[in-house]
Scaffold this motif. Sequence first.
Motif, mmCIF file in Angstrom:
data_model
loop_
_atom_site.group_PDB
_atom_site.id
_atom_site.type_symbol
_atom_site.label_atom_id
_atom_site.label_comp_id
_atom_site.label_asym_id
_atom_site.label_seq_id
_atom_site.Cartn_x
_atom_site.Cartn_y
_atom_site.Cartn_z
ATOM 1 N N PHE A 95 0.787 -1.303 -0.018
ATOM 2 C CA PHE A 95 0.053 -0.106 -0.109
ATOM 3 C C PHE A 95 0.957 1.195 -0.077
ATOM 4 O O PHE A 95 1.734 1.574 1.050
ATOM 5 C CB PHE A 95 -0.679 0.069 1.219
ATOM 6 N N TRP A 135 -7.806 1.048 -2.672
ATOM 7 C CA TRP A 135 -6.518 0.432 -3.160
ATOM 8 C C TRP A 135 -6.232 -1.059 -3.452
ATOM 9 O O TRP A 135 -6.079 -1.459 -4.449
ATOM 10 C CB TRP A 135 -5.485 1.061 -2.224
ATOM 11 N N VAL A 176 -10.605 6.989 -8.477
ATOM 12 C CA VAL A 176 -9.159 6.535 -9.016
ATOM 13 C C VAL A 176 -9.009 6.527 -10.335
ATOM 14 O O VAL A 176 -9.891 6.314 -11.039
ATOM 15 C CB VAL A 176 -8.717 5.588 -8.175
ATOM 16 N N ASP A 203 0.379 4.379 0.251
ATOM 17 C CA ASP A 203 0.120 5.275 1.133
ATOM 18 C C ASP A 203 0.126 5.128 2.786
ATOM 19 O O ASP A 203 -0.180 5.552 3.856
ATOM 20 C CB ASP A 203 -1.408 6.083 1.216
ATOM 21 N N SER A 229 -8.002 -2.108 -6.518
ATOM 22 C CA SER A 229 -7.492 -1.611 -7.700
ATOM 23 C C SER A 229 -6.269 -2.710 -8.017
ATOM 24 O O SER A 229 -6.088 -3.009 -9.287
ATOM 25 C CB SER A 229 -6.813 -0.083 -7.440
ATOM 26 N N GLU A 230 -5.685 -3.329 -7.051
ATOM 27 C CA GLU A 230 -4.602 -4.171 -7.112
ATOM 28 C C GLU A 230 -5.145 -5.664 -7.514
ATOM 29 O O GLU A 230 -4.442 -6.347 -7.898
ATOM 30 C CB GLU A 230 -3.888 -4.338 -5.975
#
Length: 196
Positions: A4, A126, A196, A6, A129-130
């Motif tokens: 990650f 996130w 995103v 962030d 998205s991965e």
Amino acid sequence: MAMFPDRDGDYMLTEPGSYVVGANKDVVRIIMHQTWAYQSITDQAPINYRVWTSGTREGRKKHPQFGVSAHFTVEADGRIFQHVDTKDGAKGTSAYAYNAVHIEFASRDEPLTDDQLHYGAGLMAWIASEHPNLRLVVVGESNKHPGDKKQAGITCHSFVELVGKAAHPKLTCPGPKIVDQMNTIAVLASVRAALV
């Protein structure tokens, strides 16, 4: 590696058996947990790291495959720490442990803080998205109605163990206050993912 970007730091687990390399080939679920320490206790990620490492060492003395871990800890103030690459399998539940990302929220039967909701939703967006086969929808609504056998989406420790018919399901994780917020965090994560 799926790390990650962030995150506020990491306490990556290195103890053999605490996770399984490459076990998350097709992530389809996020499993929510609570840490069992009150939100007033800060910096729970390093505590998790120590407890999981020693727990894995002790457990492997009797059961060589034993391990305990999660991918992330979300602190009460929203800081996020990573423990395991999301492409590897964490050992956070006795059922449906793999093809899942496990998130520990700093809480002991307390509702998630606004920061945990906000930053936790960003983390979930996130993760989606991965891992494109992950849907940001809630599976189940209570221990009485834990959802379907696929458990594909955002679920929690007690739901997967009930559906998976675990011998001793952990019925109090993450607790009713966090279960009541699962729809909220799922909606926030979906909105973040759409941006995103």
